[in-house]
Scaffold this motif. Sequence first.
Motif, short mmCIF file in Angstrom:
data_model
loop_
_atom_site.label_atom_id
_atom_site.label_comp_id
_atom_site.label_asym_id
_atom_site.label_seq_id
_atom_site.Cartn_x
_atom_site.Cartn_y
_atom_site.Cartn_z
N ALA A 86 0.82 -1.21 0.00
CA ALA A 86 0.00 0.00 0.00
C ALA A 86 0.86 1.26 0.00
O ALA A 86 0.33 2.37 0.10
CB ALA A 86 -0.94 0.00 1.21
N GLY A 87 2.18 1.09 -0.09
CA GLY A 87 3.08 2.24 -0.12
C GLY A 87 3.45 2.78 1.24
O GLY A 87 4.11 3.82 1.34
N ARG A 88 3.07 2.08 2.31
CA ARG A 88 3.40 2.52 3.66
C ARG A 88 4.77 1.97 4.07
O ARG A 88 5.20 0.94 3.57
CB ARG A 88 2.33 2.08 4.64
N MET A 89 5.41 2.66 4.99
CA MET A 89 6.73 2.25 5.43
C MET A 89 6.62 1.41 6.70
O MET A 89 6.07 1.84 7.71
CB MET A 89 7.61 3.48 5.67
N LEU A 90 7.14 0.17 6.63
CA LEU A 90 7.23 -0.71 7.78
C LEU A 90 8.68 -0.74 8.24
O LEU A 90 9.59 -0.83 7.41
CB LEU A 90 6.79 -2.14 7.43
N GLN A 91 8.90 -0.68 9.55
CA GLN A 91 10.29 -0.72 10.00
C GLN A 91 10.41 -1.41 11.35
O GLN A 91 9.46 -1.45 12.15
CB GLN A 91 10.91 0.67 10.05
N CYS A 92 11.60 -1.94 11.58
CA CYS A 92 11.97 -2.53 12.87
C CYS A 92 12.66 -1.46 13.70
O CYS A 92 13.61 -0.83 13.22
CB CYS A 92 12.91 -3.71 12.67
N SER A 122 14.71 -6.81 20.14
CA SER A 122 14.93 -5.60 19.32
C SER A 122 14.80 -6.02 17.87
O SER A 122 15.78 -6.43 17.25
CB SER A 122 16.31 -4.99 19.59
N PRO A 123 13.59 -5.95 17.31
CA PRO A 123 13.37 -6.36 15.93
C PRO A 123 14.40 -5.75 14.99
O PRO A 123 14.76 -4.57 15.10
CB PRO A 123 11.95 -5.87 15.64
N ASN A 124 14.86 -6.58 14.04
CA ASN A 124 16.02 -6.22 13.23
C ASN A 124 15.70 -6.01 11.76
O ASN A 124 16.08 -5.00 11.17
CB ASN A 124 17.09 -7.30 13.39
N ASP A 125 15.04 -6.98 11.13
CA ASP A 125 14.73 -6.86 9.72
C ASP A 125 13.40 -7.55 9.46
O ASP A 125 12.96 -8.41 10.26
CB ASP A 125 15.84 -7.48 8.86
N LEU A 126 12.76 -7.21 8.34
CA LEU A 126 11.41 -7.71 8.09
C LEU A 126 11.12 -7.79 6.61
O LEU A 126 11.79 -7.16 5.79
CB LEU A 126 10.37 -6.83 8.78
N VAL A 127 10.08 -8.57 6.28
CA VAL A 127 9.63 -8.69 4.90
C VAL A 127 8.12 -8.92 4.94
O VAL A 127 7.60 -9.57 5.85
CB VAL A 127 10.36 -9.84 4.17
N GLU A 128 7.42 -8.36 3.97
CA GLU A 128 5.97 -8.54 3.89
C GLU A 128 5.64 -9.60 2.84
O GLU A 128 6.22 -9.60 1.75
CB GLU A 128 5.29 -7.22 3.51
N ARG A 129 4.70 -10.49 3.17
CA ARG A 129 4.21 -11.48 2.22
C ARG A 129 2.94 -10.93 1.56
O ARG A 129 2.30 -10.04 2.10
CB ARG A 129 3.93 -12.79 2.95
N SER A 130 2.57 -11.49 0.40
CA SER A 130 1.43 -10.96 -0.33
C SER A 130 0.11 -11.13 0.40
O SER A 130 -0.87 -10.45 0.07
CB SER A 130 1.35 -11.61 -1.72
N ASP A 131 0.05 -12.01 1.39
CA ASP A 131 -1.17 -12.18 2.18
C ASP A 131 -1.30 -11.14 3.29
O ASP A 131 -2.25 -11.16 4.07
CB ASP A 131 -1.25 -13.58 2.77
N GLY A 132 -0.34 -10.22 3.37
CA GLY A 132 -0.36 -9.17 4.38
C GLY A 132 0.37 -9.51 5.65
O GLY A 132 0.50 -8.65 6.54
N SER A 133 0.88 -10.73 5.77
CA SER A 133 1.65 -11.08 6.96
C SER A 133 3.03 -10.44 6.89
O SER A 133 3.58 -10.24 5.80
CB SER A 133 1.77 -12.60 7.12
N VAL A 134 3.57 -10.10 8.05
CA VAL A 134 4.88 -9.47 8.16
C VAL A 134 5.78 -10.40 8.95
O VAL A 134 5.45 -10.77 10.09
CB VAL A 134 4.79 -8.09 8.84
N TRP A 135 6.89 -10.78 8.38
CA TRP A 135 7.83 -11.73 8.99
C TRP A 135 9.07 -10.95 9.42
O TRP A 135 9.62 -10.17 8.64
CB TRP A 135 8.19 -12.81 7.99
N PHE A 136 9.51 -11.16 10.66
CA PHE A 136 10.64 -10.37 11.15
C PHE A 136 11.53 -11.17 12.08
O PHE A 136 11.12 -12.15 12.70
CB PHE A 136 10.14 -9.10 11.86
N THR A 137 12.79 -10.73 12.15
CA THR A 137 13.77 -11.34 13.04
C THR A 137 13.93 -10.49 14.29
O THR A 137 13.73 -9.28 14.26
CB THR A 137 15.13 -11.49 12.33
#
Length: 297
Positions: A86-92, A122-137
Motif C-alpha cells: 500500500a506504499g506505507r513504510m514498515l520498519q523494525c 529488538s526487531p532487526n529486519d522484516l519482509v511482507e508477504r502478499s497475504d499481508g503477513s509481516v515476517w521479522f527477526t
Amino acid sequence: MTVTRIRAQWERRDERFGAVNGDEYVKVLFDEGSWLEGPAYSPAWRTLLVSDIPNDRVLAWDEATGGVGVWRSPGGYANGRTIDRAGRMLQCEQGTRSVTRTEPDGTVTVLADRWQGKRLNSPNDLVERSDGSVWFTDPSYGIDSDYEGHRATPEIDGCHVYRRDPDGSVTRVADDFIRPNGLAFSADEQTLYIVDTRREHLRRFDVQPDLSLSGGEVLGTSDAGGFDGLRVDDAGRLWVAAHDGLHCFHPDGTLLGKLLLPEVCSNLTFGGPKRNVLYVTATNLLLSIRLNVTGVR
C-alpha cells in the motif's frame, strides 16, 4: 556532498555469474553515517530511506536531486524496513523494541511489540508477504548495549523469528537461531531465506500452507565475516551483505560470485523505476550501482 565513484570489482566464481554485470563504477551517495542500515526504496516518493542507527535517525536520499536529509529524528533506533504493497513504510525499531508502520498521514501504528505478553528483544529486519503477513527477526543487538538502542534485560529466552498476521496475532516461526538477521522470500513465496549472523550462514526454509516453516538447511556460508541483510533478484539469485561486499548465491547454494566493496556491508535493496539499481549500506557509506538484473517484484 559531491558524488564520488569507486570502480566496480566483480569476483566471479561460477560461469553462471558471467551474465551479471552493470555500471563500471559504484556511486557513493552519502558518506557521513555511523552505521547505516535498512535501505528501502519508494517508487512513489522516488526516495530511499536509510537508518543511521547509532545516531538514532532515519535519512532520506532524494532520487531527483541527490540530496540527503533527516526524515525522522529520533528514529527509534530503527534498523530494517520495507515499503508495503500500500506504499506505507514498515520498519523494525530497536529502541522501542517494536515493528511499526507509518501511515500516509505520518502517524505511527505499532504492529508488534510482544510475543505471549513478553517484550520483544529488538526487531532487526522484516519482509511482507502478499497475504499481508509481516515476517521479522528479533536478535538482541538493541538491548545488548546503549550503542544502537537501550540496554535492557531480555524478557524472551532467545533470539527468534516471528510472523505478524493481519489480525494482529504474533507467532514464533523459528527458534533455533543465535542471531537471526536478514530475511527474504523467493518470488513464489514458497521459500523463506534467513541469515544467522553469529553462525555466519544462510538458511533455507519451506513455507507450508498453514504458514509454518519446515526444512531450515544451511544454503550458504560466509567466508568473510557474518552475513547481514539479503535480497532476491528476478532470476532467484540471493544477494547477501557480508564484510567484504555482497555475496551472490544460486538457489542451489553455489556461491556464484561477489561484488567487492570498501566497507563492511550491512544491507541492500533493489530500487529505481525498473528495480535494477542496487542500493547498499556499508558502514558509513550509502552506495548504488545500476545492474543488468532486477530485484524480484
